[in-house]
Design a protein around this motif. Structure first.
Motif, short mmCIF file in Angstrom:
data_model
loop_
_atom_site.label_atom_id
_atom_site.label_comp_id
_atom_site.label_asym_id
_atom_site.label_seq_id
_atom_site.Cartn_x
_atom_site.Cartn_y
_atom_site.Cartn_z
N VAL A 93 0.79 -1.07 -0.01
CA VAL A 93 -0.01 0.16 -0.03
C VAL A 93 0.83 1.36 -0.24
N PRO A 94 0.53 2.25 -0.64
CA PRO A 94 1.40 3.50 -0.78
C PRO A 94 1.19 4.21 0.56
N THR A 95 2.28 4.37 1.23
CA THR A 95 2.11 5.43 2.31
C THR A 95 3.26 6.87 2.16
N PRO A 96 3.03 7.53 1.28
CA PRO A 96 3.79 8.48 0.86
C PRO A 96 4.14 9.89 2.01
N ASN A 97 5.41 9.81 2.42
CA ASN A 97 5.90 10.89 3.33
C ASN A 97 5.15 10.46 4.87
N LEU A 98 5.15 9.09 4.86
CA LEU A 98 4.87 8.69 6.38
C LEU A 98 5.83 7.83 6.91
N HIS A 99 6.33 8.11 8.04
CA HIS A 99 7.35 7.27 8.45
C HIS A 99 7.34 6.81 9.92
N THR A 100 6.52 7.64 10.78
CA THR A 100 6.57 7.11 12.18
C THR A 100 5.59 6.01 12.29
N VAL A 101 5.47 5.33 13.43
CA VAL A 101 4.32 4.34 13.70
C VAL A 101 3.15 4.94 13.82
N ALA A 102 3.26 5.98 14.45
CA ALA A 102 1.72 6.68 14.72
C ALA A 102 1.21 7.25 13.35
N GLU A 103 1.92 7.80 12.39
CA GLU A 103 1.34 8.23 11.23
C GLU A 103 1.01 6.68 10.40
N ILE A 104 1.75 5.89 10.48
CA ILE A 104 1.32 4.78 9.60
C ILE A 104 -0.12 4.01 10.30
N ALA A 105 -0.17 3.87 11.44
CA ALA A 105 -1.18 3.37 12.17
C ALA A 105 -2.41 4.13 11.84
N ASP A 106 -2.35 5.24 11.99
CA ASP A 106 -3.51 6.37 11.77
C ASP A 106 -3.97 6.14 10.42
N PHE A 107 -2.97 6.13 9.49
CA PHE A 107 -3.40 6.39 7.79
C PHE A 107 -3.89 4.92 7.52
N LEU A 108 -3.71 3.91 7.95
CA LEU A 108 -4.08 2.40 7.71
C LEU A 108 -5.21 1.97 8.71
N LYS A 109 -5.47 2.93 9.53
CA LYS A 109 -6.68 2.72 10.45
C LYS A 109 -6.22 1.29 11.31
N THR A 110 -5.10 1.14 11.76
CA THR A 110 -4.88 -0.12 12.52
C THR A 110 -4.05 0.35 13.73
N PRO A 111 -4.29 -0.50 14.89
CA PRO A 111 -3.49 -0.08 16.12
C PRO A 111 -2.06 -0.18 16.06
N LYS A 112 -1.44 0.37 16.80
CA LYS A 112 -0.12 0.60 16.93
C LYS A 112 0.75 -0.79 17.06
N GLU A 113 0.02 -1.35 17.92
CA GLU A 113 0.63 -2.78 18.13
C GLU A 113 0.66 -3.84 16.82
N ARG A 114 -0.07 -3.29 15.88
CA ARG A 114 0.03 -4.26 14.85
C ARG A 114 0.92 -3.72 13.64
N VAL A 115 1.49 -2.59 14.01
CA VAL A 115 2.74 -1.92 13.05
C VAL A 115 3.86 -2.59 13.63
N ILE A 116 4.69 -3.35 12.71
CA ILE A 116 6.01 -3.99 13.37
C ILE A 116 7.27 -3.17 12.89
N LYS A 117 8.07 -2.80 13.72
CA LYS A 117 9.18 -2.08 13.31
C LYS A 117 10.22 -3.09 13.28
N THR A 118 10.80 -2.81 11.99
CA THR A 118 12.24 -3.46 11.71
C THR A 118 13.38 -2.74 12.01
N MET A 119 14.19 -2.86 12.58
CA MET A 119 15.42 -2.06 13.17
C MET A 119 16.69 -3.08 12.74
N LEU A 120 17.59 -2.30 11.98
CA LEU A 120 18.70 -2.93 11.60
C LEU A 120 19.94 -2.70 12.72
N PHE A 121 20.67 -3.53 13.08
CA PHE A 121 21.85 -3.32 14.15
C PHE A 121 23.04 -4.13 13.52
#
Length: 594
Positions: free
Chosen positions: A257-285
């Motif tokens: 799904v297109p998410t133009p200029n959306l970067h934060t978890v809060a922005e993505i969750a709000d845009f896709l109408k989904t709880p923040k706990e269902r947005v998975i962050k992928t962190m590289l170390f």
């Protein structure tokens, strides 16, 4: 001790580079001065306070059966190479060479030197246990020294070491120090808590930190409201909760799904109408140089200390932008686990996660309806995140709270890490050779001084705990040009000194207001003052720095009444110190002095 002959250069304003309150007040009270970044000179009153801390630590260490030694500050590099820490310790180890081009370092700690001492002397089980300690200067070349004595490069530390023949006796030594530290910080009048902690670069099997509770603390600690569990958040265990797997989820294929200029978890969750706990962050170390991905829920944070422990790694750092873009082929903010060829580790809370949103590894793109079991190759699920106040206690399931703390003491069960590396062995009763089992126990003496002030201050200055005040009493001559006042003040001063009361006589030719302000700034527990008015009334004015209670003592009854009043000042600190919450067993208990 007279103010006029002492070196107490008080300041009206805090220096611009002073950050936390202890740094500001120690400078303003003329107790320390900065030499250069992270290096401080102790002036007379600051040194007296430091010695008061040392005295209590020394008394309790001696009481616990530890023997004091003094080891060299400059250490041979060969010893550090034996244990592998010459390179592992990193840039905080200040290395140097002597005229013969041999490697040395300024000691940040003394495990190697102490182990070398013992391995050369102790050969039989009959010589164990052996318990030694020292008070010494340490040097760690901090990348960013700050907060005055709280995180300097050079500092004063008490470090102790135990050597035992078996684990049972090693645990006795550890318990001995746990109880010893509890007495030390309790006697010093500090509000503190003992918490489970990570062993860090020192190593070992387990450890406890002793934390002074203060809003300015660099560490966050977690404690249970129902039981005696407490831990540094770096160590605090998390009970896995799998909200991402709750309920029946649509198991149709994931879609971009297109998410133009959306970067934060809060922005993505709000845009896709989904709880923040269902947005998975992928962190590289980068884990010991190897790039890995770590997955956590959008409302959680990766705990890099847990990641290092899980991977048994020496170094863990967040991957830089160039690495993220090279691995994911996408700008920052759009990394996702689908299609990644690097090792992927996921927090245990994501086990069975379905119907999730992840980065799409493409600009302005996310994937929704992702199932980890179906769409991602996860190498392992583990506790890899930082605990929150929404998590249950890992021991009893009760409510947990987070607070800030300043680490002032740390005890470690080292096991055989150093004795194996340095061949510190003994012969048992059957003539068999075994490595000694070690413990390590540190207290930051200079940090205790700063932490006490962080916890004990008001708008007027320092409020020294009774046990570590540079002197017990300050006597103010409010009219030095009045011969009668000066005569009466000198008589009181002589009586106090003769009775063994440590006293600072402010005999400066200054206004009364200046003297009262300096007395409050210095934080000395008992304040006495005498001027023309009080002399006319035939009394001495008294003030308790802690409670701010004021009273007067008749001059004709001063010899009898003053000791009672001074005992009341001391008792006000005892009452504060003895208001304690203690529960659990001796070793697992966490003491909160309030």
């Amino acid at each position: 001790m007279r103010f006029s002959t002492q070196y107490i250069p008080t300041l009206k304003e805090s220096p611009a580079d002073a950050e936390v309150i202890s740094h500001k007040l120690l400078l303003r009270a003329g107790m320390i001065r900065r030499l250069t970044s992270g290096l401080y000179t102790y002036l007379p009153l600051g040194l007296r306070a430091l010695k008061a801390v040392e005295a209590i630590v020394r008394e309790e260490m001696d009481r616990s059966g530890f023997l004091e030694v003094l080891l060299p500050f400059v250490q041979p590099g060969d010893l550090w190479k034996e244990t592998g820490r010459w390179e592992q310790y990193g840039k905080e180890l200040l290395r140097l060479k002597d005229r013969n081009d041999r490697d040395y370092c300024l000691g940040p700690t003394h495990e190697e030197v102490m182990t070398d001492l013992v391995r050369g002397e102790v050969r039989s089980y009959r010589n164990l246990p052996l318990r030694l300690y020292q008070m010494h200067t340490k040097f760690r070349d901090e990348i960013r020294p700050r907060f005055g004595l709280m995180r300097g490069r050079e500092f004063i530390m008490k470090d102790g070491y135990s050597f035992d023949a078996d684990l049972a006796h090693a645990e006795e030594s550890y318990k001995l120090m746990y109880d010893c530290y509890t007495r030390i910080f309790s006697r010093l009048g500090l509000r503190f808590r003992a918490v489970e902690a990570d062993t860090g670069s020192i190593g070992g099997n387990f450890s406890h930190e002793f934390m002074v509770l203060a809003d300015s603390g660099e560490d966050t600690i977690c404690y249970c409201m129902n039981c005696d569990y407490a831990a540094n958040v770096e160590r605090a265990e998390v009970v896995a909760c799998t909200h991402c797997a709750d309920g029946a989820q649509d198991l149709s294929p994931y879609e971009a799904v297109p998410t133009p200029n959306l970067h934060t978890v809060a922005e993505i969750a709000d845009f896709l109408k989904t709880p923040k706990e269902r947005v998975i962050k992928t962190m590289l170390f980068r884990v010991d140089g190897k790039v890995v991905a770590v997955l956590v829920r959008g409302d959680h944070e990766v705990n890099d200390v847990k990641l290092a422990r899980f991977c048994q790694a020496s170094e863990v750092e967040l991957a830089d932008q160039a690495t993220v873009e090279a691995v994911t082929h996408a700008p920052l903010g759009f990394a996702g686990p689908v299609g990644l060829t690097i090792p992927i580790y996921a927090d245990a809370s994501l086990s069975g996660a379905t119907g999730c949103v992840v980065g799409g590894n493409a600009k302005d793109t996310h994937l929704r309806n992702v199932s980890l079991a179906r769409d991602v190759t996860v190498a392992a699920f583990a506790d890899l995140r930082t605990i929150t106040e929404n998590d249950p206690c890992p021991r009893c399931g009760g409510q947990v709270k987070l607070t800030r703390g300043i680490e002032v003491g740390h005890i470690f069960m080292l096991g055989t890490k150093y004795s194996d590396a340095m061949h510190a062995t003994f012969l048992n009763e059957r003539g068999e050779e075994h490595p000694m089992i070690m413990g390590c126990y540190g207290i930051g003496i200079s940090r205790v001084l700063a932490a006490a002030i962080e916890q004990n201050n008001d708008a007027d200055g320092i409020v020294f705990p009774w046990a570590m005040a540079p002197v017990s009493c300050i006597l103010l001559n409010l009219d030095v040009k009045n011969a009668d006042v000066t005569k009466a003040v000198e008589k009181i001063y002589a009586k106090l000194e003769g009775s063994g009361v440590s006293v600072l006589l402010d005999d400066r030719d200054e206004r009364a207001g200046v003297k009262f302000k300096d007395a409050d700034l210095l934080g000395i527990p008992a304040q006495l003052s005498l001027g023309a008015r009080s002399l006319k009334n035939n009394c001495v004015e008294c003030a308790n720095r802690l409670t701010k209670e004021k009273t007067t003592l008749p001059l004709e009854r001063f010899d009898d009444d003053f000791p009672i009043w001074l005992e009341g000042v001391r008792a006000s600190w005892d009452a504060r110190r003895k208001t304690a919450w203690v529960s659990g067993s001796t070793l697992s208990r966490n003491l909160l002095v309030s």
